[in-house]
Design a protein around this motif. Structure first.
Motif, PDB file in Angstrom:
ATOM      1  N   LEU A   1       0.802  -1.222   0.000  1.00 15.32           N
ATOM      2  CA  LEU A   1       0.000   0.000   0.000  1.00 15.32           C
ATOM      3  C   LEU A   1       0.840   1.280   0.000  1.00 15.32           C
ATOM      4  O   LEU A   1       0.475   2.251  -0.685  1.00 15.32           O
ATOM      5  N   PRO A   2       1.959   1.350   0.745  1.00 15.03           N
ATOM      6  CA  PRO A   2       2.757   2.584   0.650  1.00 15.03           C
ATOM      7  C   PRO A   2       3.197   2.897  -0.776  1.00 15.03           C
ATOM      8  O   PRO A   2       3.171   4.055  -1.207  1.00 15.03           O
TER       9      PRO A   2
ATOM     10  N   ASP B   1      -0.374   9.099  -6.052  1.00 12.64           N
ATOM     11  CA  ASP B   1      -0.421  10.394  -5.364  1.00 12.64           C
ATOM     12  C   ASP B   1      -1.505  10.402  -4.284  1.00 12.64           C
ATOM     13  O   ASP B   1      -2.302  11.332  -4.181  1.00 12.64           O
ATOM     14  N   GLY B   2      -1.502   9.363  -3.458  1.00 12.98           N
ATOM     15  CA  GLY B   2      -2.532   9.250  -2.428  1.00 12.98           C
ATOM     16  C   GLY B   2      -1.994   9.241  -1.021  1.00 12.98           C
ATOM     17  O   GLY B   2      -2.726   8.904  -0.075  1.00 12.98           O
ATOM     18  N   LEU B   3      -0.712   9.610  -0.830  1.00 10.84           N
ATOM     19  CA  LEU B   3      -0.135   9.531   0.511  1.00 10.84           C
ATOM     20  C   LEU B   3      -0.846  10.463   1.485  1.00 10.84           C
ATOM     21  O   LEU B   3      -0.983  10.158   2.670  1.00 10.84           O
ATOM     22  N   GLY B   4      -1.348  11.601   0.984  1.00  9.20           N
ATOM     23  CA  GLY B   4      -2.059  12.521   1.858  1.00  9.20           C
ATOM     24  C   GLY B   4      -3.369  11.972   2.368  1.00  9.20           C
ATOM     25  O   GLY B   4      -3.925  12.474   3.345  1.00  9.20           O
TER      26      GLY B   4
ATOM     27  N   GLN C   1       1.885  16.557   7.493  1.00  9.51           N
ATOM     28  CA  GLN C   1       2.360  17.073   6.209  1.00  9.51           C
ATOM     29  C   GLN C   1       1.907  18.508   5.970  1.00  9.51           C
ATOM     30  O   GLN C   1       2.655  19.325   5.435  1.00  9.51           O
ATOM     31  N   ASN C   2       0.686  18.803   6.386  1.00 11.56           N
ATOM     32  CA  ASN C   2       0.120  20.129   6.118  1.00 11.56           C
ATOM     33  C   ASN C   2       0.631  21.202   7.074  1.00 11.56           C
ATOM     34  O   ASN C   2       0.496  22.398   6.790  1.00 11.56           O
ATOM     35  N   HIS C   3       1.171  20.785   8.219  1.00  9.59           N
ATOM     36  CA  HIS C   3       1.563  21.775   9.224  1.00  9.59           C
ATOM     37  C   HIS C   3       3.026  21.638   9.636  1.00  9.59           C
ATOM     38  O   HIS C   3       3.404  21.975  10.762  1.00  9.59           O
TER      39      HIS C   3
END
Length: 492
Positions: free
Chosen positions: A65-66, A73-76, A453-455
């Motif tokens: 899955l990783p 492009d689905g890691l987020g 990831q976003n912060h």
């Protein structure tokens, strides 16, 4: 892997599907039969093959899955790769369990296998992460039906003295997939493509169907044992509506946690909880949300066990690959180690099972404690460099041993409290708890990764949060497990 009364009943051949009363000599022979004797051989092999199919899919896809998330492009939204399957599992579980109580397990098992195969095709051909999740959703519908029917068949077809043995064998059905699944899928992903993993599932599903379905026709419910039709209810109070609302509400909650806007996140999260909780109350046995002693506590214990084990395992390959630099093949060995020792733990519990809920309760507490030790060891190995990375494989072997002990003991104790005519409903309840807990923990972990990831955070910090959460769930399970005994209500 809802809905059963808490009064325990003995296994009575007169209530089993389409079985005539046995003569004294036949009863004596039946007492000497095992799960691989002539009367049970075909069904036993079919059940084990079906569960083996699910095991191969679970361990194989978790290993690669990783890589799939990176490629599409689905890691987020990594957690959705697991949660999509688990949430669909809820619908498949509820529908299959209710259908089995009405008409027997053949039809829901057949449809479950077909939908599972279609989901594999969609996921394997997906050009985008979104379409991949659609395929995973289809797989989840099928897995829910197959696993629910596995436990239903045991409750319907086997006498009480053989059920603990069959539950242990269900765990052993993970042995070969745990040995070859991660290795095979890791090699395919490293040297060919991850898409070949899903294509490989198709012939396995076909063989499992051919060997399983013929043996299920004799388990159609006899008219004399059929329950009276339930009173007509509005559509929004029926099992399908409850399952869909629970799935939608949980999905909204998990998606809300991925949002960057804090106001929108809170609004959607509250809305998701408001939809999911009432639906959960309708599709689980009375007393589940309060962990009432007996059946309700049994469902909660199943959810906690699976939240700890599968919630931790879901991020084991990711942690080993991204934080400790392992390849997919070696990281998959951690899943193999846990699955193999799960079988060992289940076998040990089956051998010491004496038919008493007190012993099963103690075994469940022990299972949680050993599982907690395994979580602590893999967390220490993944999140620090204090130990060699291969110690994580040992840690998950410890966790699997605890899971095997606790899972087998709690399942036997819980299903013994369901009458034969509601075994499908009870099995569905346990499977629903398993899939819901796994999906929610996987979704929360995925949300933690996205938040990091976003912060400006790190994957290491996000995984620390996951392992702390699953550790706390293990502690809660140790406390609630004593309520598996109905008499615990009076003792407490």
């Amino acid at each position: 892997m809802s809905h059963t009364p808490a009064d325990a009943t003995d296994s009575d051949p007169a209530h089993a599907p389409e079985q005539a009363p046995l003569s004294p000599s036949a009863e004596k022979r039946a007492g000497e039969e095992g799960v691989f004797s002539g009367a049970y051989r075909a069904l036993t092999l079919g059940v084990l093959l079906s569960v083996g199919m699910v095991a191969f899919e679970s361990l194989g896809v978790a290993t690669v899955l990783p890589g799939i998330a990176e490629d599409l492009d689905g890691l987020g939204a990594y957690g959705w790769g697991l949660s999509a399957l688990m949430l669909a599992n809820i619908i498949g579980t509820v529908l299959a369990g209710r259908a089995a109580d009405r008409r027997g397990p053949w039809r829901p098992m057949a449809l479950g296998m077909l939908v599972f195969a279609v989901g594999c095709v969609v996921a394997g051909a997906a050009p985008s992460w979104l379409l991949f999740l659609v395929g995973r959703f289809g797989q989840g519908l099928g897995v829910g039906a197959v696993m629910s029917m596995a436990y239903t068949m045991i409750g319907l077809a086997y006498p009480e003295r053989l059920r603990a043995r069959m539950y242990a064998l269900l765990s052993s059905a993970w042995t070969i997939p745990s040995l070859v699944g991660p290795a095979v899928t890791g090699i395919l992903a490293d040297h060919l493509t991850w898409r070949s993993v899903f294509l490989l599932m198709l012939p396995i599903a076909g063989v499992a169907a051919l060997l399983t379905l013929p043996g299920l026709r004799r388990l159609h419910r006899a008219e004399a044992a059929a329950t009276a039709p339930a009173p007509a209810a509005p559509w929004w109070k029926r099992p399908l509506a409850g399952a869909i609302l629970l799935t939608v509400g949980t999905g909204v909650l998990l998606q809300a946690l991925l949002l960057k806007n804090p106001v929108l996140m809170i609004v959607l999260a509250v809305a998701g909880v408001a939809v999911a909780v009432p639906a959960l109350r309708r599709v689980t046995p009375e007393g589940t949300l309060s962990a009432r002693a007996g059946l309700g506590a049994g469902v909660v214990v199943r959810g906690l066990l699976c939240g700890v084990y599968f919630g931790s395992e879901a991020f084991l390959p990711l942690g080993l690959q991204q934080l400790r630099g392992m390849g997919a093949t070696l990281a998959g060995l951690g899943l193999s180690a846990g699955a193999i020792t799960w079988v060992v733990g289940a076998g040990l519990q089956a051998r010491r099972d004496n038919g008493k809920n007190g012993t099963r309760t103690a075994s469940t507490v022990l299972g949680f404690a050993v599982l907690l030790a395994g979580v602590a060891l893999i967390a220490l190995t993944i999140l620090t460099s204090a130990l060699p990375s291969w110690i994580a494989l040992v840690g998950w072997a410890v966790g699997g041993l605890g899971m095997g002990i606790g899972f087998n003991a709690s399942t036997t104790a819980t299903l013994e409290q369901a009458p034969p005519e509601r075994q499908g409903e009870a099995s569905g309840a346990l499977q629903l708890a398993q899939t819901l807990a796994t999906g929610v923990i996987a979704g929360l972990g995925g949300a933690a990764i996205a938040f990091a990831q976003n912060h400006g955070g790190s994957t290491r910090t996000a995984l620390l949060g996951v392992f702390v959460l699953t550790g706390l769930l293990a502690v809660a399970g140790m406390l609630i497990a004593r309520r598996l005994r109905p008499e615990a209500a009076r003792l407490g």
